[in-house]
Design an enzyme around this catalytic site. Sequence first.
Site, PDB file in Angstrom:
ATOM      1  N   ALA A   1       0.874  -1.184  -0.087  1.00  0.00           N
ATOM      2  CA  ALA A   1       0.003   0.168  -0.044  1.00  0.00           C
ATOM      3  C   ALA A   1       0.746   1.324   0.066  1.00  0.00           C
ATOM      4  O   ALA A   1       1.934   1.432   0.371  1.00  0.00           O
ATOM      5  CB  ALA A   1      -0.936  -0.013   1.268  1.00  0.00           C
TER       6      ALA A   1
ATOM      7  N   GLY B   1       0.572  -4.885   0.947  1.00  0.00           N
ATOM      8  CA  GLY B   1      -0.575  -5.003   0.244  1.00  0.00           C
ATOM      9  C   GLY B   1      -0.133  -5.757  -1.161  1.00  0.00           C
ATOM     10  O   GLY B   1      -1.266  -6.255  -1.766  1.00  0.00           O
TER      11      GLY B   1
ATOM     12  N   GLU C   1      -0.587  -9.071  -0.291  1.00  0.00           N
ATOM     13  CA  GLU C   1      -1.919  -9.535  -0.014  1.00  0.00           C
ATOM     14  C   GLU C   1      -2.856  -9.356  -1.333  1.00  0.00           C
ATOM     15  O   GLU C   1      -3.788 -10.365  -1.845  1.00  0.00           O
ATOM     16  CB  GLU C   1      -2.517  -8.491   0.996  1.00  0.00           C
ATOM     17  CG  GLU C   1      -2.085  -8.661   2.203  1.00  0.00           C
ATOM     18  CD  GLU C   1      -2.064  -7.326   3.362  1.00  0.00           C
ATOM     19  OE1 GLU C   1      -1.860  -6.241   2.847  1.00  0.00           O
ATOM     20  OE2 GLU C   1      -2.592  -7.643   4.263  1.00  0.00           O
TER      21      GLU C   1
ATOM     22  N   GLU D   1       5.097  -4.790   7.239  1.00  0.00           N
ATOM     23  CA  GLU D   1       4.530  -3.654   7.765  1.00  0.00           C
ATOM     24  C   GLU D   1       5.051  -3.544   9.185  1.00  0.00           C
ATOM     25  O   GLU D   1       4.963  -2.408   9.502  1.00  0.00           O
ATOM     26  CB  GLU D   1       2.882  -3.923   7.860  1.00  0.00           C
ATOM     27  CG  GLU D   1       2.072  -3.828   6.666  1.00  0.00           C
ATOM     28  CD  GLU D   1       2.080  -5.383   5.641  1.00  0.00           C
ATOM     29  OE1 GLU D   1       2.919  -6.253   6.195  1.00  0.00           O
ATOM     30  OE2 GLU D   1       1.361  -5.180   4.787  1.00  0.00           O
TER      31      GLU D   1
HETATM   32  N1  CAA Z   1       4.459   3.388  -0.699  1.00  0.00           N
HETATM   33  C1  CAA Z   1       5.036   4.335  -1.342  1.00  0.00           C
HETATM   34  N2  CAA Z   1       6.026   4.526  -1.950  1.00  0.00           N
HETATM   35  C2  CAA Z   1       6.930   3.277  -2.330  1.00  0.00           C
HETATM   36  C3  CAA Z   1       6.619   2.118  -1.521  1.00  0.00           C
HETATM   37  C4  CAA Z   1       5.062   2.201  -0.716  1.00  0.00           C
HETATM   38  N3  CAA Z   1       4.962   0.941  -0.338  1.00  0.00           N
HETATM   39  N4  CAA Z   1       7.634   1.097  -1.772  1.00  0.00           N
HETATM   40  C5  CAA Z   1       8.461   2.060  -2.540  1.00  0.00           C
HETATM   41  N5  CAA Z   1       8.252   3.194  -2.833  1.00  0.00           N
HETATM   42  C6  CAA Z   1       8.722   4.132  -3.317  1.00  0.00           C
HETATM   43  C7  CAA Z   1      10.084   4.632  -2.737  1.00  0.00           C
HETATM   44  O1  CAA Z   1       9.739   5.503  -1.606  1.00  0.00           O
HETATM   45  C8  CAA Z   1      10.911   5.285  -3.757  1.00  0.00           C
HETATM   46  O2  CAA Z   1      10.404   6.623  -4.164  1.00  0.00           O
HETATM   47  P1  CAA Z   1      11.453   7.613  -4.257  1.00  0.00           P
HETATM   48  O3  CAA Z   1      12.325   7.567  -5.612  1.00  0.00           O
HETATM   49  O4  CAA Z   1      10.541   8.854  -4.408  1.00  0.00           O
HETATM   50  O5  CAA Z   1      11.952   7.799  -3.004  1.00  0.00           O
HETATM   51  C9  CAA Z   1      10.663   4.407  -4.877  1.00  0.00           C
HETATM   52  O6  CAA Z   1       9.260   3.731  -4.663  1.00  0.00           O
HETATM   53  C10 CAA Z   1      11.613   3.252  -5.122  1.00  0.00           C
HETATM   54  O7  CAA Z   1      11.831   2.485  -3.885  1.00  0.00           O
HETATM   55  P2  CAA Z   1      13.357   2.416  -3.064  1.00  0.00           P
HETATM   56  O8  CAA Z   1      14.163   3.497  -3.222  1.00  0.00           O
HETATM   57  O9  CAA Z   1      12.909   2.246  -1.791  1.00  0.00           O
HETATM   58  O10 CAA Z   1      13.682   0.836  -3.931  1.00  0.00           O
HETATM   59  P3  CAA Z   1      14.521  -0.244  -3.334  1.00  0.00           P
HETATM   60  O11 CAA Z   1      15.061  -0.743  -4.459  1.00  0.00           O
HETATM   61  O12 CAA Z   1      15.941   0.560  -2.456  1.00  0.00           O
HETATM   62  O13 CAA Z   1      13.830  -0.857  -2.043  1.00  0.00           O
HETATM   63  C11 CAA Z   1      11.796  -1.994  -1.337  1.00  0.00           C
HETATM   64  C12 CAA Z   1      12.607  -1.477  -2.544  1.00  0.00           C
HETATM   65  C13 CAA Z   1      12.797  -2.819  -0.319  1.00  0.00           C
HETATM   66  C14 CAA Z   1      10.718  -2.416  -1.727  1.00  0.00           C
HETATM   67  C15 CAA Z   1      11.628  -0.866  -0.343  1.00  0.00           C
HETATM   68  O14 CAA Z   1      11.201   0.500  -1.346  1.00  0.00           O
HETATM   69  C16 CAA Z   1      10.553  -0.858   0.606  1.00  0.00           C
HETATM   70  O15 CAA Z   1      11.045  -1.431   1.617  1.00  0.00           O
HETATM   71  N6  CAA Z   1       9.319  -0.596   0.494  1.00  0.00           N
HETATM   72  C17 CAA Z   1       8.126  -0.508   1.201  1.00  0.00           C
HETATM   73  C18 CAA Z   1       7.744  -1.973   1.575  1.00  0.00           C
HETATM   74  C19 CAA Z   1       6.640  -2.036   2.599  1.00  0.00           C
HETATM   75  O16 CAA Z   1       6.771  -1.636   3.464  1.00  0.00           O
HETATM   76  N7  CAA Z   1       5.498  -2.445   2.139  1.00  0.00           N
HETATM   77  C20 CAA Z   1       4.305  -2.615   3.051  1.00  0.00           C
HETATM   78  C21 CAA Z   1       3.451  -1.222   2.911  1.00  0.00           C
HETATM   79  S1  CAA Z   1       2.146  -1.065   4.334  1.00  0.00           S
HETATM   80  C22 CAA Z   1       1.103  -2.073   3.593  1.00  0.00           C
HETATM   81  O17 CAA Z   1       0.966  -2.687   2.537  1.00  0.00           O
HETATM   82  C23 CAA Z   1      -0.282  -2.094   4.377  1.00  0.00           C
HETATM   83  C24 CAA Z   1      -1.145  -3.338   3.936  1.00  0.00           C
HETATM   84  O18 CAA Z   1      -1.468  -4.380   4.672  1.00  0.00           O
HETATM   85  C25 CAA Z   1      -2.294  -3.137   2.853  1.00  0.00           C
END
Ligand code: CAA
Length: 257
Positions: A65, A108, A111, A131
């Site tokens: 998400a 998400g 999911e 998360e």
């Molecule tokens: N939401 C918003 N933006 C996101 C995102 C997310 N879930 N995941 C990645 N992005 C964005 C980053 O902020 C980045 O944007 P900028 O270039 O503007 O900074 C861009 O995508 C590229 O990401 P990274 O630079 O972080 O890429 P990476 O290859 O270094 O890392 C990753 C990849 C490990 C997937 C890392 O992006 C990450 O940890 N993302 C978040 C994963 C996460 O926590 N997901 C759970 C979200 S909460 C949820 O989903 C609740 C639910 O149950 C529905």
Amino acid sequence: MDFIKVTEQKEPFVALVELNRPKELNALNHQLMTELLVAFQQLDKNDQVRVIVLTGNEKAFAAGADIKEMAEKTAIEMQLMDRFATWDQIRKTKKPIIAAVSGFALGGGCELTMMCDMIIASETAKFGQPEIKIGTIPGAGGTQRLTKAVGKAKAMELILSGRFLSADEAHFYGLVNKVVPVEMYLYEALQLAKEIAQMSPIAVQLAKEAINRSFETQLDEGLAFERKNFYLTFASEDQKEGMKAFVEKRKPDYKGK
Ligand code: CAA
């Protein structure tokens, strides 16, 4: 649609739906999820489509998400927006959905793959519910569907530590159907879709409905539901055609009637 691309007839009776927010690793914001639901609802009504393949890109199916969209929200705002209500609608899609997954399928995103009916993974796929690392928990079914898919011990480990599951581990635990080299995952998913699309679409939908019932009912009720759907197939021309073709030793020609 800004964040979703739909291509029909990629294979006969198969639609390909692509998540298209590559810079944000297909982070699932409200607009994307609304577009996705509209796409599924339209495809469900489209007679030219029998099976749907949902994919992202090579680097990410979806990284969860959209964290930026929800970071500053209050609990009450989250409750009033009830964004996951849109997500819940996806499981009402009657046609089978195959997720073709490469790269990150997190939060998400993971999911969403579990809301699909089958998962074909590239060997680079990474599944996880991270998360916990951002101070929250899965909110779109992760604690329930992942537990049902991989069992309690593994689900606890993944959800409480935020660790990722490799494609091979996901296959071992029964989360995904098949793992293939990265250049093959979409092809494999489309091939499976094409095979299923050759069956009676009525029987396919009734079978999907009956399988999904097994997650919601006791055995007795599930068996009764299955039997009703089995009998219901006998109201279709496709069942007559399927059995006649078997007797006549020829390939059936299903019309979805
Ligand atoms: N939401 C918003 N933006 C996101 C995102 C997310 N879930 N995941 C990645 N992005 C964005 C980053 O902020 C980045 O944007 P900028 O270039 O503007 O900074 C861009 O995508 C590229 O990401 P990274 O630079 O972080 O890429 P990476 O290859 O270094 O890392 C990753 C990849 C490990 C997937 C890392 O992006 C990450 O940890 N993302 C978040 C994963 C996460 O926590 N997901 C759970 C979200 S909460 C949820 O989903 C609740 C639910 O149950 C529905």
